[in-house]
Design a protein around this motif. Structure first.
Motif, PDB file in Angstrom:
ATOM      1  N   PRO A 171       0.816  -1.224   0.000  1.00  0.00           N
ATOM      2  CA  PRO A 171       0.000   0.000   0.000  1.00  0.00           C
ATOM      3  C   PRO A 171       0.846   1.270   0.000  1.00  0.00           C
ATOM      4  CG  PRO A 171       0.085  -0.910   2.203  1.00  0.00           C
ATOM      5  CD  PRO A 171       0.858  -1.874   1.328  1.00  0.00           C
ATOM      6  N   TYR A 172       2.060   1.181  -0.477  1.00  0.00           N
ATOM      7  CA  TYR A 172       2.955   2.332  -0.516  1.00  0.00           C
ATOM      8  C   TYR A 172       3.815   2.246  -1.775  1.00  0.00           C
ATOM      9  CZ  TYR A 172       6.088  -1.284   1.302  1.00  0.00           C
ATOM     10  OH  TYR A 172       6.791  -2.434   1.461  1.00  0.00           O
ATOM     11  N   ALA A 173       4.445   3.347  -2.088  1.00  0.00           N
ATOM     12  CA  ALA A 173       5.375   3.398  -3.233  1.00  0.00           C
ATOM     13  C   ALA A 173       6.552   4.271  -2.824  1.00  0.00           C
ATOM     14  CB  ALA A 173       4.671   3.974  -4.463  1.00  0.00           C
ATOM     15  N   PRO A 174       7.712   4.058  -3.439  1.00  0.00           N
ATOM     16  CA  PRO A 174       8.002   3.018  -4.419  1.00  0.00           C
ATOM     17  C   PRO A 174       8.267   1.674  -3.741  1.00  0.00           C
ATOM     18  CG  PRO A 174       9.976   4.296  -4.024  1.00  0.00           C
ATOM     19  CD  PRO A 174       8.881   4.935  -3.209  1.00  0.00           C
ATOM     20  N   PHE A 175       8.345   0.631  -4.549  1.00  0.00           N
ATOM     21  CA  PHE A 175       8.595  -0.718  -4.038  1.00  0.00           C
ATOM     22  C   PHE A 175       9.439  -1.473  -5.051  1.00  0.00           C
ATOM     23  CE2 PHE A 175       4.602  -0.570  -6.352  1.00  0.00           C
ATOM     24  CZ  PHE A 175       4.766  -1.560  -7.289  1.00  0.00           C
ATOM     25  N   GLY A 176       9.953  -2.632  -4.642  1.00  0.00           N
ATOM     26  CA  GLY A 176      10.713  -3.508  -5.528  1.00  0.00           C
ATOM     27  C   GLY A 176      10.093  -4.887  -5.533  1.00  0.00           C
ATOM     28  N   ARG A 177      10.753  -5.833  -6.157  1.00  0.00           N
ATOM     29  CA  ARG A 177      10.188  -7.179  -6.315  1.00  0.00           C
ATOM     30  C   ARG A 177       9.913  -7.864  -4.982  1.00  0.00           C
ATOM     31  NH1 ARG A 177      15.750  -8.011  -7.178  1.00  0.00           N
ATOM     32  NH2 ARG A 177      16.612  -9.607  -5.774  1.00  0.00           N
ATOM     33  N   ARG A 178      10.726  -7.575  -3.978  1.00  0.00           N
ATOM     34  CA  ARG A 178      10.572  -8.272  -2.697  1.00  0.00           C
ATOM     35  C   ARG A 178       9.323  -7.839  -1.937  1.00  0.00           C
ATOM     36  NH1 ARG A 178      16.971  -8.053  -0.943  1.00  0.00           N
ATOM     37  NH2 ARG A 178      17.632  -9.841  -2.210  1.00  0.00           N
ATOM     38  N   GLN A 179       8.726  -6.729  -2.345  1.00  0.00           N
ATOM     39  CA  GLN A 179       7.505  -6.273  -1.681  1.00  0.00           C
ATOM     40  C   GLN A 179       6.244  -6.784  -2.381  1.00  0.00           C
ATOM     41  OE1 GLN A 179      10.232  -3.769  -2.082  1.00  0.00           O
ATOM     42  NE2 GLN A 179      10.716  -4.769  -0.136  1.00  0.00           N
ATOM     43  N   MET A 180       6.397  -7.478  -3.511  1.00  0.00           N
ATOM     44  CA  MET A 180       5.237  -8.060  -4.197  1.00  0.00           C
ATOM     45  C   MET A 180       4.874  -9.367  -3.514  1.00  0.00           C
ATOM     46  SD  MET A 180       6.270  -7.440  -8.185  1.00  0.00           S
ATOM     47  CE  MET A 180       7.054  -5.900  -8.708  1.00  0.00           C
ATOM     48  N   THR A 181       3.575  -9.610  -3.366  1.00  0.00           N
ATOM     49  CA  THR A 181       3.139 -10.768  -2.580  1.00  0.00           C
ATOM     50  C   THR A 181       2.810 -12.002  -3.425  1.00  0.00           C
ATOM     51  OG1 THR A 181       0.865  -9.930  -2.597  1.00  0.00           O
ATOM     52  CG2 THR A 181       2.245  -9.327  -0.721  1.00  0.00           C
ATOM     53  N   ASP A 182       2.816 -11.875  -4.744  1.00  0.00           N
ATOM     54  CA  ASP A 182       2.541 -13.023  -5.609  1.00  0.00           C
ATOM     55  C   ASP A 182       3.727 -13.208  -6.555  1.00  0.00           C
ATOM     56  OD1 ASP A 182       1.154 -15.160  -6.631  1.00  0.00           O
ATOM     57  OD2 ASP A 182      -0.147 -13.970  -7.927  1.00  0.00           O
ATOM     58  N   ASN A 183       3.579 -14.101  -7.510  1.00  0.00           N
ATOM     59  CA  ASN A 183       4.606 -14.324  -8.512  1.00  0.00           C
ATOM     60  C   ASN A 183       4.986 -12.993  -9.165  1.00  0.00           C
ATOM     61  OD1 ASN A 183       6.145 -15.046 -10.757  1.00  0.00           O
ATOM     62  ND2 ASN A 183       4.897 -16.844 -11.215  1.00  0.00           N
ATOM     63  N   ILE A 184       6.245 -12.602  -9.056  1.00  0.00           N
ATOM     64  CA  ILE A 184       6.665 -11.295  -9.568  1.00  0.00           C
ATOM     65  C   ILE A 184       6.514 -11.190 -11.085  1.00  0.00           C
ATOM     66  CG2 ILE A 184       8.248 -10.833  -7.658  1.00  0.00           C
ATOM     67  CD1 ILE A 184      10.563 -11.650  -9.540  1.00  0.00           C
ATOM     68  N   PHE A 185       6.411 -12.332 -11.770  1.00  0.00           N
ATOM     69  CA  PHE A 185       6.244 -12.303 -13.225  1.00  0.00           C
ATOM     70  C   PHE A 185       4.772 -12.321 -13.641  1.00  0.00           C
ATOM     71  CE2 PHE A 185      10.352 -14.512 -12.435  1.00  0.00           C
ATOM     72  CZ  PHE A 185      11.184 -13.499 -12.898  1.00  0.00           C
ATOM     73  N   LYS A 186       3.859 -12.286 -12.652  1.00  0.00           N
ATOM     74  CA  LYS A 186       2.427 -12.256 -12.959  1.00  0.00           C
ATOM     75  C   LYS A 186       1.747 -10.985 -12.462  1.00  0.00           C
ATOM     76  CE  LYS A 186      -0.070 -15.186 -14.257  1.00  0.00           C
ATOM     77  NZ  LYS A 186      -0.500 -16.442 -13.630  1.00  0.00           N
ATOM     78  N   VAL A 187       2.458 -10.157 -11.702  1.00  0.00           N
ATOM     79  CA  VAL A 187       1.859  -8.926 -11.169  1.00  0.00           C
ATOM     80  C   VAL A 187       1.604  -7.928 -12.300  1.00  0.00           C
ATOM     81  CG1 VAL A 187       2.182  -6.982  -9.593  1.00  0.00           C
ATOM     82  CG2 VAL A 187       2.893  -9.272  -8.898  1.00  0.00           C
TER      83      VAL A 187
END
Length: 319
Positions: A144-160
């Motif tokens: 719920p914040y920005a900026p972010f990187g891949r480690r802050q994504m909660t699902d498959n980073i290649f599907k977000v």
């Protein structure tokens, strides 16, 4: 022109039918400090004439030319000529909201982002209607914040996000530093560029607003003739894996990569016509499922159980 905020890079190949609408929505952007690098990819219709007419009318437009080599090569040529702070890679049969670049630029500046992703929808040409595409930006998987990187994504980073470039804005210094380029192949030529950026960027921001309209159902669309380039997706996946290994992060993203590799393999298989579909099916069973790391993994390893079940049926049918 000094202080160019965004370099728009537009590959053009035999798209006379839609090109004026596309260009009108680019020159009409509310963000005026832009350059528009149109790369003719050896068109044989009136596309070049249209480009030259627009070039004469707007000093921000520059027409570049190359022998037909595909959109990946055209984007790389445009990239070499770009002088803006940010990069926008658009497709010449799509069209865009007037505030697309300004909205993405302001978001990038606000968060000092290396990459901004915004929403899009599809325009169905033959039906003259729009179709929502919520799967192109999965907000529920983002913090719920920005900026972010891949480690802050909660699902498959290649599907977000989707592995295409036109619904994103990229910081040019980031692209240059990471030496990001497009694969010069017929299809899936932007996957390597986009997903390398997703994995390497430390500052990503999003805009939850539809800013681009992707044209679909056009009879001459490249995606409808993928039978000619049925192996490009595999080359894109293996190139991405190699880049992740070079960066020393493949072990961290391996499970996401293998899950995405299964998803993308099945999508390509399910959307190909015969006889190419059988050729790809045999290649997957004999070599590529193993090479991509999919073989030997149990059901629990995969996020999408229905994809795993289709994969298991394929394996069983190949015995």
């Amino acid at each position: 022109m000094e202080n160019i905020k965004v370099s728009v890079i537009l590959p053009v190949y035999n798209v006379e039918k839609y090109l004026k609408q596309c260009l009108d929505t680019i020159v009409g952007q509310t963000l005026k400090e832009i350059e528009i690098l149109c790369v003719d990819d050896g068109s044989t219709d009136d596309s070049v004439q249209i480009l030259k007419e627009y070039e004469q009318k707007d000093h921000r437009i520059k027409v570049l030319s190359q022998k037909n080599a595909g959109a990946g090569a055209a984007r790389n040529l445009g990239l070499r000529h770009a002088s803006g702070k940010y990069l926008s890679f658009l497709d010449s049969d799509d069209f865009f909201e007037p505030d697309m670049l300004e909205t993405a630029y302001e978001q990038a500046e606000r968060y000092q982002a290396e990459m901004v992703v915004f929403r899009s929808n599809q325009y169905l040409t033959e039906k003259d209607e729009y179709k929502e595409t919520p799967w192109t930006l999965r907000m529920q998987e983002l913090p719920p914040y920005a900026p972010f990187g891949r480690r802050q994504m909660t699902d498959n980073i290649f599907k977000v996000f989707v592995g295409w470039a036109w619904d994103k804005l990229f910081l040019k210094s980031f692209v240059d530093e990471k030496n990001l380029t497009f694969q010069e192949q017929r299809t899936s030529n932007d996957l390597l560029f986009v997903f390398s950026a997703v994995t390497l960027a430390k500052k990503i921001a999003v805009t939850d607003k539809i800013l681009a309209h992707q044209r679909r159902d056009a009879k001459d669309s490249l995606s409808k003739t993928r039978e000619k380039s049925w192996d490009c997706f595999y080359k894109a996946l293996t190139a991405l894996r190699e880049r992740m290994k070079q960066e020393g992060i493949f072990e961290e993203v391996e499970k996401d990569f293998i899950n995405y590799a299964l998803h993308f393999s099945l999508w390509n298989l399910n959307t190909l016509a015969e006889p190419t579909q059988t050729i790809l099916r045999n290649k997957l069973l004999e070599e590529w499922f193993a090479d991509l790391g999919i073989s030997g993994k149990n059901k629990e390893y995969f996020y999408n159980k229905s994809e795993y079940e289709q994969y298991a049926k394929l394996i069983e049918s190949g015995k």
